[in-house]
Design a protein around this motif. Structure first.
Motif, PDB file in Angstrom:
ATOM      1  N   ALA A 212       0.889  -1.057  -0.061  1.00  0.00           N
ATOM      2  CA  ALA A 212       0.000   0.111   0.105  1.00  0.00           C
ATOM      3  C   ALA A 212       1.033   1.482   0.326  1.00  0.00           C
ATOM      4  O   ALA A 212       0.398   2.319  -0.753  1.00  0.00           O
ATOM      5  CB  ALA A 212      -0.916  -0.162   1.266  1.00  0.00           C
ATOM      6  N   ALA A 213       1.803   1.485   0.633  1.00  0.00           N
ATOM      7  CA  ALA A 213       2.955   2.500   0.773  1.00  0.00           C
ATOM      8  C   ALA A 213       3.623   2.521  -0.490  1.00  0.00           C
ATOM      9  O   ALA A 213       3.611   3.757  -1.059  1.00  0.00           O
ATOM     10  CB  ALA A 213       4.041   2.203   1.822  1.00  0.00           C
ATOM     11  N   GLN A 214       3.863   1.535  -1.173  1.00  0.00           N
ATOM     12  CA  GLN A 214       4.504   1.610  -2.328  1.00  0.00           C
ATOM     13  C   GLN A 214       3.381   2.192  -3.502  1.00  0.00           C
ATOM     14  O   GLN A 214       3.689   2.946  -4.354  1.00  0.00           O
ATOM     15  CB  GLN A 214       4.848   0.306  -3.042  1.00  0.00           C
ATOM     16  N   LYS A 215       2.243   1.773  -3.358  1.00  0.00           N
ATOM     17  CA  LYS A 215       1.229   2.226  -4.513  1.00  0.00           C
ATOM     18  C   LYS A 215       0.842   3.638  -4.085  1.00  0.00           C
ATOM     19  O   LYS A 215       0.837   4.512  -5.072  1.00  0.00           O
ATOM     20  CB  LYS A 215       0.004   1.550  -4.177  1.00  0.00           C
ATOM     21  N   MET A 216       0.878   4.036  -2.886  1.00  0.00           N
ATOM     22  CA  MET A 216       0.804   5.629  -2.317  1.00  0.00           C
ATOM     23  C   MET A 216       1.827   6.355  -2.856  1.00  0.00           C
ATOM     24  O   MET A 216       1.622   7.513  -3.359  1.00  0.00           O
ATOM     25  CB  MET A 216       0.576   5.450  -1.015  1.00  0.00           C
ATOM     26  N   SER A 217       3.011   5.864  -2.927  1.00  0.00           N
ATOM     27  CA  SER A 217       3.883   6.786  -3.415  1.00  0.00           C
ATOM     28  C   SER A 217       4.139   6.890  -4.938  1.00  0.00           C
ATOM     29  O   SER A 217       4.151   8.003  -5.357  1.00  0.00           O
ATOM     30  CB  SER A 217       5.418   5.980  -3.003  1.00  0.00           C
ATOM     31  N   ALA A 218       3.696   5.747  -5.519  1.00  0.00           N
ATOM     32  CA  ALA A 218       3.305   5.697  -7.221  1.00  0.00           C
ATOM     33  C   ALA A 218       2.445   6.778  -7.558  1.00  0.00           C
ATOM     34  O   ALA A 218       2.506   7.515  -8.352  1.00  0.00           O
ATOM     35  CB  ALA A 218       3.093   4.319  -7.594  1.00  0.00           C
ATOM     36  N   ALA A 219       1.344   6.829  -6.657  1.00  0.00           N
ATOM     37  CA  ALA A 219       0.212   7.854  -6.868  1.00  0.00           C
ATOM     38  C   ALA A 219       0.737   9.256  -6.608  1.00  0.00           C
ATOM     39  O   ALA A 219       0.116  10.266  -7.347  1.00  0.00           O
ATOM     40  CB  ALA A 219      -0.879   7.505  -6.017  1.00  0.00           C
ATOM     41  N   ILE A 220       1.555   9.637  -5.678  1.00  0.00           N
ATOM     42  CA  ILE A 220       2.041  10.922  -5.457  1.00  0.00           C
ATOM     43  C   ILE A 220       2.973  11.353  -6.609  1.00  0.00           C
ATOM     44  O   ILE A 220       2.700  12.286  -6.889  1.00  0.00           O
ATOM     45  CB  ILE A 220       2.859  10.954  -3.944  1.00  0.00           C
ATOM     46  N   THR A 221       3.661  10.323  -6.828  1.00  0.00           N
ATOM     47  CA  THR A 221       4.613  10.719  -7.999  1.00  0.00           C
ATOM     48  C   THR A 221       3.810  11.108  -9.389  1.00  0.00           C
ATOM     49  O   THR A 221       4.121  11.946 -10.253  1.00  0.00           O
ATOM     50  CB  THR A 221       5.507   9.460  -8.404  1.00  0.00           C
ATOM     51  N   GLN A 222       2.597  10.188  -9.514  1.00  0.00           N
ATOM     52  CA  GLN A 222       1.792  10.506 -10.702  1.00  0.00           C
ATOM     53  C   GLN A 222       1.016  11.771 -10.663  1.00  0.00           C
ATOM     54  O   GLN A 222       0.865  12.422 -11.805  1.00  0.00           O
ATOM     55  CB  GLN A 222       0.946   9.187 -11.017  1.00  0.00           C
ATOM     56  N   LEU A 223       0.357  12.083  -9.534  1.00  0.00           N
ATOM     57  CA  LEU A 223      -0.542  13.196  -9.418  1.00  0.00           C
ATOM     58  C   LEU A 223       0.038  14.382  -8.769  1.00  0.00           C
ATOM     59  O   LEU A 223      -0.432  15.346  -9.204  1.00  0.00           O
ATOM     60  CB  LEU A 223      -1.615  12.522  -8.692  1.00  0.00           C
ATOM     61  N   GLY A 224       1.021  14.091  -8.050  1.00  0.00           N
ATOM     62  CA  GLY A 224       1.497  15.454  -7.401  1.00  0.00           C
ATOM     63  C   GLY A 224       1.036  15.286  -6.071  1.00  0.00           C
ATOM     64  O   GLY A 224      -0.093  15.335  -5.772  1.00  0.00           O
ATOM     65  N   ALA A 225       1.977  15.723  -4.988  1.00  0.00           N
ATOM     66  CA  ALA A 225       1.590  15.796  -3.740  1.00  0.00           C
ATOM     67  C   ALA A 225       0.577  16.904  -3.478  1.00  0.00           C
ATOM     68  O   ALA A 225      -0.245  16.570  -2.628  1.00  0.00           O
ATOM     69  CB  ALA A 225       3.030  15.984  -2.849  1.00  0.00           C
ATOM     70  N   LYS A 226       0.545  18.025  -4.183  1.00  0.00           N
ATOM     71  CA  LYS A 226      -0.318  18.990  -3.908  1.00  0.00           C
ATOM     72  C   LYS A 226      -1.677  18.642  -4.552  1.00  0.00           C
ATOM     73  O   LYS A 226      -2.844  19.436  -4.085  1.00  0.00           O
ATOM     74  CB  LYS A 226      -0.020  20.207  -4.291  1.00  0.00           C
ATOM     75  N   ASN A 227      -1.779  17.721  -5.254  1.00  0.00           N
ATOM     76  CA  ASN A 227      -3.056  17.537  -6.111  1.00  0.00           C
ATOM     77  C   ASN A 227      -3.893  16.569  -5.405  1.00  0.00           C
ATOM     78  O   ASN A 227      -4.947  16.219  -6.042  1.00  0.00           O
ATOM     79  CB  ASN A 227      -2.670  17.285  -7.713  1.00  0.00           C
ATOM     80  N   ILE A 228      -3.740  15.702  -4.440  1.00  0.00           N
ATOM     81  CA  ILE A 228      -4.302  14.705  -3.794  1.00  0.00           C
ATOM     82  C   ILE A 228      -5.061  15.222  -2.561  1.00  0.00           C
ATOM     83  O   ILE A 228      -4.691  15.926  -1.747  1.00  0.00           O
ATOM     84  CB  ILE A 228      -3.112  13.632  -3.224  1.00  0.00           C
ATOM     85  N   ALA A 229      -6.386  14.997  -2.760  1.00  0.00           N
ATOM     86  CA  ALA A 229      -7.423  15.812  -1.884  1.00  0.00           C
ATOM     87  C   ALA A 229      -7.800  14.489  -0.526  1.00  0.00           C
ATOM     88  O   ALA A 229      -7.873  14.932   0.450  1.00  0.00           O
ATOM     89  CB  ALA A 229      -8.714  15.991  -2.563  1.00  0.00           C
ATOM     90  N   GLY A 230      -7.836  13.262  -0.916  1.00  0.00           N
ATOM     91  CA  GLY A 230      -7.686  12.403   0.112  1.00  0.00           C
ATOM     92  C   GLY A 230      -7.391  10.985  -0.378  1.00  0.00           C
ATOM     93  O   GLY A 230      -7.356  10.869  -1.428  1.00  0.00           O
ATOM     94  N   VAL A 231      -7.591   9.980   0.507  1.00  0.00           N
ATOM     95  CA  VAL A 231      -7.208   8.609   0.365  1.00  0.00           C
ATOM     96  C   VAL A 231      -8.189   7.881   0.773  1.00  0.00           C
ATOM     97  O   VAL A 231      -8.489   7.561   1.924  1.00  0.00           O
ATOM     98  CB  VAL A 231      -5.600   8.204   0.575  1.00  0.00           C
TER      99      VAL A 231
END
Length: 363
Positions: A212-231
Motif C-alpha cells: 500500500a505504501a508503494q502504491k501510495m508513493s506511485a500515486a504521489i509521483t503520478q498526481l503530485g503531492a499538492k493535487n491529492i485531496a484524500g485517500v
C-alpha cells in the motif's frame, strides 16, 4: 518360589503393566484424537496473523463461545499465514484429524474450493467465516461488506467537506482481489464516491502495508503531492503504510479511511493522521460462527441465524448471517470501540497520544 507361584506372579504383573500402559495411553491422547472419537471436534482456520484481529479477538472469542455452547467440544486451530497453499494443506490435516465441522476464513476464496469439496465429500460441514469461500459451504457469517465500503466512502466525503467536488483527486488503495470481500468493499466505496469526486488513481494494496505504501508513493509521483485531496484505504493495516508514505512526501491534513478498528488505526484517528475506520464487532461475528458450527455438528437448523442467502463465486447459494458495521471517527471512539471494550482508553492513550487524547475528550 516354586514354578507355579512364579507363573502366577509374572502373569499378574503382565496384566498390571498392560492396564497401566492402556491408562497412560488414554491420558496422553491429543485433543484431536479424543474429540474425533466423540465426534465433537470443530476446525477453525484463519487466513493470516498480520491482521491483528484474528489472533487477538476472533480465535479466543470463537473458542469461548464453542465451549459455552458445547462443554465436550474441542476446537482445532490453524492459521494460514497469508499462504493459500498452506491453508489447503490445513484443510487436509483437519480432514485427517476427523473434525466434523470446519470454520474457515479463506485466504483465497477460489483456490480453497477443491479443499472444501474434499471436506464435504468426507461428510464434514463447512462454515465460511468473514469471507465467502467458494464451494459447497453450509453457512456464512460476515458483515454487510458493500455497506462497509459505503461507510468508508461516505466518511471520506464527510471529511472532505466542501472539498468534495468532481475535481478533487482521490487515491483508492483496494484490498486483495483473492478476497471476495475486497470486491464488495470496492463496490460500496464506488457507490458512495462515484460522481462526487475524481478517482484519479486506483490500485490493489493486497492487504499489505508495504505494498500500500508503494502504491501510495506511485500515486504521489503520478498526481503530485499538492493535487491529492484524500485517500481511500480498504483497511487499517494498509492505512498505516499509506500514512507513512504521505508523511514522507510532506502531505498532511487530508482524509484517510480504514477498516477493522485496529489499535494503530484508532490511534492515528486520535492523532489526526487517519480520518476514519469501520468497526466490525468481532465478538458477535465469532459468536455467530460458533453457534452455526455447533448447530451443524448437532444436526440442528441454522435458519434463525442465516436470514439471507448469498451467491458465492462458484455459484453456490449459501445461507448467510450478515451483521451491521459502524463507521468510527474521532467523535465516536468512546461510544464504539471503548464502550464495547475492544480497546481501553489506557491502551489507546499511551504517552505518544496523551495530548491528542485529551483534545479528543478521551479520559
Amino acid at each position: 518360589m516354586n514354578a507355579m507361584m512364579r507363573r502366577v506372579v509374572i502373569g499378574t504383573a503382565a496384566v498390571s503393566m498392560a492396564l497401566s500402559v492402556a491408562a497412560c495411553g488414554k491420558a496422553g491422547s491429543s485433543s484431536s484424537d479424543s474429540s474425533s472419537s466423540s465426534n465433537k471436534s470443530i476446525g477453525l482456520l484463519l487466513p493470516d496473523s498480520v491482521t491483528a484481529r484474528y489472533e487477538k479477538f476472533d480465535k479466543p472469542y470463537f473458542e469461548a463461545k464453542v465451549n459455552a455452547l458445547c462443554s465436550d467440544c474441542t476446537v482445532q486451530y490453524a492459521n494460514a499465514g497469508a499462504d493459500a497453499a498452506k491453508q489447503a494443506q490445513q484443510v487436509s490435516t483437519m480432514i485427517t484429524k476427523g473434525v466434523k465441522v470446519i470454520v474457515i476464513s479463506a485466504q483465497d476464496s477460489a483456490a480453497i474450493k477443491s479443499s472444501i469439496q474434499s471436506a464435504v465429500n468426507k461428510g464434514i460441514k463447512v462454515v465460511a467465516y468473514d469471507r465467502l469461500a467458494q464451494g459447497p459451504v453450509s453457512a456464512y457469517v460476515s458483515f454487510d461488506n458493500v455497506k462497509v465500503g459505503e461507510l468508508q466512502g461516505q466518511a471520506l466525503l464527510t471529511a472532505l467537506g466542501s472539498k468534495a467536488t468532481t475535481k478533487s483527486k482521490i487515491v483508492m488503495i483496494d484490498g486483495d482481489s483473492a478476497d471476495p470481500n475486497a470486491a464488495q468493499f470496492k463496490a460500496g466505496a464506488h457507490k458512495a464516491l462515484d460522481g462526487k469526486v475524481n478517482i484519479a488513481y486506483e490500485q490493489s494494496g493486497l492487504w499489505k502495508d508495504t505494498i500500500a505504501a508503494q502504491k501510495m508513493s506511485a500515486a504521489i509521483t503520478q498526481l503530485g503531492a499538492k493535487n491529492i485531496a484524500g485517500v481511500y484505504s480498504a483497511n487499517d493495516g494498509m492505512a498505516g503504510g499509506i500514512a507513512t508514505a504521505l508523511k514522507g512526501a510532506g502531505i498532511s491534513g487530508i482524509p484517510l479511511t480504514g477498516q477493522d478498528a485496529e489499535l494503530a488505526g484508532i490511534q492515528r484517528i486520535v492523532a489526526g493522521t487517519q480520518s476514519s475506520t469501520v468497526y466490525k464487532a468481532y465478538k458477535p461475528e465469532a459468536d455467530t460462527a460458533a453457534e452455526l458450527a455447533v448447530n451443524l455438528l448437532n444436526g440442528k437448523s441454522n435458519s434463525s441465524l442465516t436470514t439471507t442467502t448469498l451467491t458465492s463465486g462458484s455459484g453456490d447459494k449459501v445461507p448467510s448471517a450478515l451483521l451491521t458495521p459502524v463507521s468510527v471517527t474521532k467523535a465516536n471512539i468512546a461510544d464504539t470501540v471503548v464502550k464495547d471494550k475492544l480497546w481501553t482508553v489506557p491502551e489507546i492513550c499511551t504517552a505518544a497520544y496523551a495530548k491528542a487524547c485529551t483534545a479528543a475528550g478521551l479520559k
